[in-house]
Motif scaffolding. Structure first.
Motif, PDB file in Angstrom:
ATOM      1  N   GLN A  45      57.033  32.775  39.243  1.00 40.85           N
ATOM      2  CA  GLN A  45      56.370  34.040  39.554  1.00 40.85           C
ATOM      3  C   GLN A  45      55.523  34.483  38.371  1.00 40.85           C
ATOM      4  O   GLN A  45      55.952  34.380  37.217  1.00 40.85           O
ATOM      5  N   VAL A  46      54.307  34.963  38.666  1.00 37.94           N
ATOM      6  CA  VAL A  46      53.415  35.528  37.659  1.00 37.94           C
ATOM      7  C   VAL A  46      53.696  37.025  37.563  1.00 37.94           C
ATOM      8  O   VAL A  46      53.712  37.722  38.574  1.00 37.94           O
ATOM      9  N   TYR A  47      53.951  37.504  36.321  1.00 32.17           N
ATOM     10  CA  TYR A  47      54.189  38.929  36.112  1.00 32.17           C
ATOM     11  C   TYR A  47      53.005  39.617  35.423  1.00 32.17           C
ATOM     12  O   TYR A  47      52.792  40.811  35.627  1.00 32.17           O
ATOM     13  N   PHE A  48      52.276  38.864  34.599  1.00 28.69           N
ATOM     14  CA  PHE A  48      51.155  39.456  33.874  1.00 28.69           C
ATOM     15  C   PHE A  48      49.977  38.498  33.858  1.00 28.69           C
ATOM     16  O   PHE A  48      50.161  37.266  33.867  1.00 28.69           O
ATOM     17  N   VAL A  55      41.289  32.872  32.284  1.00 30.53           N
ATOM     18  CA  VAL A  55      42.402  33.626  32.854  1.00 30.53           C
ATOM     19  C   VAL A  55      43.712  33.113  32.256  1.00 30.53           C
ATOM     20  O   VAL A  55      43.986  31.909  32.293  1.00 30.53           O
ATOM     21  N   TYR A  56      44.521  34.007  31.712  1.00 32.45           N
ATOM     22  CA  TYR A  56      45.831  33.681  31.152  1.00 32.45           C
ATOM     23  C   TYR A  56      46.900  34.365  31.994  1.00 32.45           C
ATOM     24  O   TYR A  56      46.746  35.538  32.361  1.00 32.45           O
ATOM     25  N   VAL A  57      47.988  33.655  32.275  1.00 31.57           N
ATOM     26  CA  VAL A  57      49.076  34.249  33.040  1.00 31.57           C
ATOM     27  C   VAL A  57      50.407  34.004  32.333  1.00 31.57           C
ATOM     28  O   VAL A  57      50.592  33.014  31.622  1.00 31.57           O
ATOM     29  N   TYR A  58      51.323  34.913  32.560  1.00 31.71           N
ATOM     30  CA  TYR A  58      52.650  34.906  31.931  1.00 31.71           C
ATOM     31  C   TYR A  58      53.675  35.138  33.032  1.00 31.71           C
ATOM     32  O   TYR A  58      53.539  36.091  33.818  1.00 31.71           O
ATOM     33  N   GLY A  59      54.670  34.250  33.102  1.00 29.19           N
ATOM     34  CA  GLY A  59      55.656  34.407  34.156  1.00 29.19           C
ATOM     35  C   GLY A  59      56.954  33.701  33.872  1.00 29.19           C
ATOM     36  O   GLY A  59      57.213  33.213  32.761  1.00 29.19           O
TER      37      GLY A  59
END
Length: 894
Positions: free
Chosen positions: A354-357, A366-370
């Motif tokens: 799941q991506v949270y940020f 685009v950077y994602v944190y999950g």
């Protein structure tokens, strides 16, 4: 903040700073120079709210000029009061759970305002952000029919939904929603005196909440996620979730609820919340949620979250076009007017993801944190901790190309932390935070902790209770761990109650924590163990349960850090050395491309790396050492720091070398120290006395280590030269006879090469190897053989008696009374008296002509008068003890 760790306790030190030509220097108050001084600008402030009522923590954001907004819920179940300030827009408690809003100055020393926000039932904040006019926007959920709305609000009435109770310890939602939930958006003036705008948003089912049963709810507080941002015109954008098929969706690419427990909701409103510009469902036939939202430079939206929908609206050519696991993360790019999804992709493994940020860099990457479970992709060269449950990815702006991907954590195969904040700063460095531990594991969520997370050498807090915050900074390409640390107290279980926190673009996180709570507390009660700073608004949890704590923590990736050390690297933070000793300057700076050192003695050097410097000062004095760190790359900037080094001349001194005669003593001299240690090379001798006395048998070097009051050590050698002795050998004999004074005969048997002479004890000497000497006067004489070598005189002696002796051959008892009437054996020049004790013991035996003993006395005193014999010739034997035996005859005349 500056502090020292003394006896395992932090002792805070007064500190201030000045800025000259954009360089920061520190002025430090009194501190103990025996302990390392830690100047720590990272933790800017940390404070409790000071509420005596139960007061939780959910969301925080930067305000103007470094101020901080903090928000959570408060209730009066346990008594006490929330510290709403006079003049705030809502100073009275609405009921059940109210939103509590607090604003602190940039140093955390002053509470600028505090206010309630809520109606008669429950509310919770999910996200805060400041708009272009420095007003505060609040996104949250409410269950109140009378939540405060503005006159021109888009929706002034509560739509409600399905009641959600708190299920004790079974995926517990932080607060109950007795009447279901609607989303609310509120705008508050920057001084906290006015509620400028406020509106409901929702349909007939629950809105703004992920259901407890959702497969996307994996952390305590996941029910209450969402995000709010604002553009330069003041328009407001929201990323959230809805279970209402009749949620007000208009003017967008999708007006239809796609099914499942929830769909993601993306919407845009005008600045006074009177109009819904557009809104859209995003999802498929199963559970979908959006947690994060960002704007690119053209006004297009990037959003992300989690989904279990295989038919989620991904776009052709995207990075991952098919669902991989039971839940996947997703990201989408949406046109600013809401008319189209421009790109959309899944990301994930065959299990949970799941991506949270989400965040963007200047190049629109685009950077994602999950969170992840399973074999998440790690690209070559990326820093990573295998089998860990937190992921970071970077994609191009079209979401088609993966630029890097990695995981971090303790490697337990599960997530360690619930994500709370995320940033890609102007340097493209990546900042992440989260909390983990018992609140999750005990309430039916991830069974994990914060133990064994990777830490950087400069971590603010290197230990964890297992239930702490964790902060980490990665380089722009994910190849380096730039900084990481724990943050939390030893007893209470650190967490937030849903919601988002934020970094500013400098890398300072503005964060909130639900702190000191009684639940699961190791102390068995509420505590004030969360770290606070010395000048904080409140340093204690005054409630019977939790307190909202807020902090600013600078994780900036460009930070100049000097650590001094000994050459053995076992004295970090030393601030003085001794002349002749070397000191290590360790460059622990974060970020930077060029490092300029000024060592305070006109010596400067420029280095392209953080390699340590080994340096030796040539003169005593105080030297200010400065380090300037410069990044001339895509993120231009500099930082500097300084420290002071004192160079002392060692005060210890050893005395001059000594020479002694064999068999003599020497006093070793030293001065200027507080401790002394003497030793020989063979370790046969040691002493801690300042001036010990020694008696070496041969030439000996004594090594002394002198430590002075400054800790300086001087090592020196003092030699004791021993003049060899002379092996003196001689014979000395008195040539004893029975008449006259015996002569002395001596013979020197010493090595002929030695310089020697005889001293006969009567003022006469002789350097002949053999000699005979006659004494003129009776006495016991000490005969010495004396040797001379250099300045030493050695001798060997013997004492012998030299007394005149005479044995008569006739005595006349009865013939002349008083004259010659006893047998007198004279010993000594003085007249011998009958009955007097002799100078030497004499044994006398007398026999007649027929061999018959007539007299015997072992201690003869010249008192035999021949009473028992007649006249005639008698024979005698007189033994002078230790000298001679005299035999002869004596004629007794009667």
């Amino acid at each position: 903040m500056a502090y020292q760790v003394i006896n395992q306790e932090k002792v805070y030190i007064e500190i201030s700073y000045t800025i000259t030509e954009n360089e920061v220097t520190f002025q430090v108050g009194h501190y103990d120079p025996c302990y390392a001084l830690i100047i720590d600008p990272l933790l800017i402030f940390s404070t409790y709210s000071g509420s005596t009522a139960d007061n939780w923590g959910s969301t925080a954001t930067p305000g103007e000029k470094g101020t901080l907004y903090s928000s959570g819920v408060t209730n009066l179940y346990l008594g006490g009061n929330f510290p709403a300030t006079s003049g705030a827009f809502q100073t009275s408690y609405g009921g059940l759970f109210d939103v509590a809003v607090l604003k602190y100055d940039s140093s955390g020393h002053q509470l600028l305002y505090a206010s309630y926000l809520g109606g008669s039932f429950s509310e919770s904040p999910h996200s805060l952000v400041m708009d272009k006019d420095q007003n505060l926007l609040v996104l949250g959920t409410t269950s109140s029919f009378n939540f405060p709305t503005s006159t021109s609000a888009f929706k002034k009435t509560f739509s409600g939904g399905v009641a959600i109770p708190q299920n004790s310890f079974d995926k517990e939602i932080p607060i109950p929603y007795e009447n279901g939930s609607d989303i609310f958006i509120s705008k508050i003036s920057k001084d906290g005196t006015q509620l400028l705008a406020s509106t409901y948003l929702g349909g007939s089912d629950n809105d703004g909440l992920n259901p407890n049963s959702s497969p996307l709810v994996k952390n305590y507080g996941d029910q209450m996620r969402g995000d709010i941002i604002s553009d330069t015109q003041g328009n407001i954008f929201v990323s959230s979730v809805s279970s209402s098929s009749d949620f007000p969706v208009i003017n967008s690419f999708n007006l239809n609820y796609k099914g499942g427990e929830t769909d993601a909701i993306i919407l845009k409103m005008n600045t006074n919340l009177s109009q819904l510009t557009w809104s859209a469902f995003v999802g498929g036939s199963a559970a979908d949620a959006s947690h994060t939202i960002q704007l690119d430079s053209k006004g297009n939206l990037f959003v992300g979250g989690g989904t279990t929908s295989a038919d989620f609206p991904v776009t052709p050519g995207a990075y991952q076009t098919t669902q991989a696991g039971d839940a996947d993360g997703w990201m989408a790019k949406i046109k600013n007017d809401g008319s189209a999804i421009l790109q959309c992709t899944f990301t994930g493994t065959s299990q949970f993801n799941q991506v949270y940020f989400l965040d963007l860099d200047k190049n629109k990457n685009v950077y994602v944190y999950g969170q992840t479970v399973g074999s998440f992709p790690v690209t070559p060269g990326a820093y990573n901790n295998p089998n860990s449950g937190q992921f970071v990815q970077k994609f191009d702006s079209t979401l088609t190309k993966l630029l890097f991907s990695t995981v971090f954590g303790s490697g337990i195969g599960l997530p360690n932390i619930s994500p709370t904040a995320f940033l890609v700063n102007d340097c493209n460095n990546i900042y992440l935070s989260g909390w983990g531990g018992l609140i999750n594991s005990q309430l039916g969520y991830w069974n994990s902790s914060t133990f064994n997370m990777p830490l950087s050498p400069t971590a603010l807090q290197k230990t964890t209770s297992g239930s702490d915050f964790y902060f980490i900074v990665l380089s722009q390409d994910g190849s380096q761990l730039l900084y990481s640390t724990y943050f939390g107290g030893p007893d209470s279980r650190t967490h937030v109650d849903g919601g988002t926190c934020r970094f500013d673009k400098k890398g300072v996180v503005y964060h909130v924590v639900c702190s000191g709570c009684q639940a699961f507390n190791a102390a068995g009660k509420q505590t004030s163990d969360f770290p606070t700073t010395p000048t904080a608004w409140s340093r204690t949890n005054k409630s019977l349960n939790c307190n909202n704590a807020a902090f600013k923590f600078d994780l900036s990736s460009l930070k100049a850090i000097i650590q001094t050390n000994s050459v053995h690297l076992n004295q970090p933070g030393i601030n003085h050395v001794c002349l002749g000793d070397k000191i290590i300057f360790q460059n622990l700076s974060i970020g930077g491309q060029l490092y300029t050192w000024n060592l305070g003695d006109t010596h400067q050097l420029v280095k392209p790396d953080t390699g340590m410097i080994v340096y030796q000062y040539t003169q005593p004095g105080n030297y200010p050492v400065r380090l300037k760190v410069v990044d001339n790359g895509t993120c231009s900037g500099k930082d500097s720091t300084s420290t002071n080094i004192s160079v002392y001349t060692p005060l210890g001194l050893a005395g001059n070398d000594l020479s002694i005669c064999f068999g003599s003593e020497a006093t070793l001299l030293a001065s200027g120290g507080t401790t002394y240690q003497w030793a020989t090379s063979d370790h046969s001798y040691s002493s801690s006395s300042q001036n010990p006395i020694v008696s070496p048998q041969k030439n000996t070097n004594y090594f002394v280590t002198i430590t002075d009051v400054n800790g300086c050590v001087r090592q020196d050698t003092l030699q004791v030269k021993v003049v060899p002795g002379i092996d003196l050998k001689f014979k000395a004999n008195a040539v004893f006879g029975c008449d006259g004074r015996p002569p002395l005969r001596v013979e020197n048997q010493t090595d002929p090469s030695e310089e020697v002479f005889f001293d006969f004890g009567d003022g006469s000497t002789s350097d002949l190897p053999q000699a005979v000497h006659t004494y003129a006067v009776d006495g016991n004489y000490t005969i010495r053989l004396i040797g001379k070598k250099e300045f030493c005189v050695y001798e060997k002696s013997v004492t012998l008696p030299f007394f005149y002796r005479f044995v008569p051959n006739v005595f006349t008892p009865d013939e002349s009374p008083g004259l010659n009437d006893t047998f007198v054996l004279q010993y000594g020049s003085n007249k011998a008296l009958a009955g007097a004790t002799q100078a030497a013991q004499i044994s006398l035996t007398v026999i007649d002509r027929w061999g018959k003993p007539v007299y015997q006395n072992d201690n003869y005193k010249n008192d035999w008068a021949a009473q028992n014999v007649g006249g005639g010739i008698y024979y005698f034997e007189a033994i002078i003890q230790n000298e001679v035996t005299c035999k002869g005859w004596v004629h007794i005349i009667k």
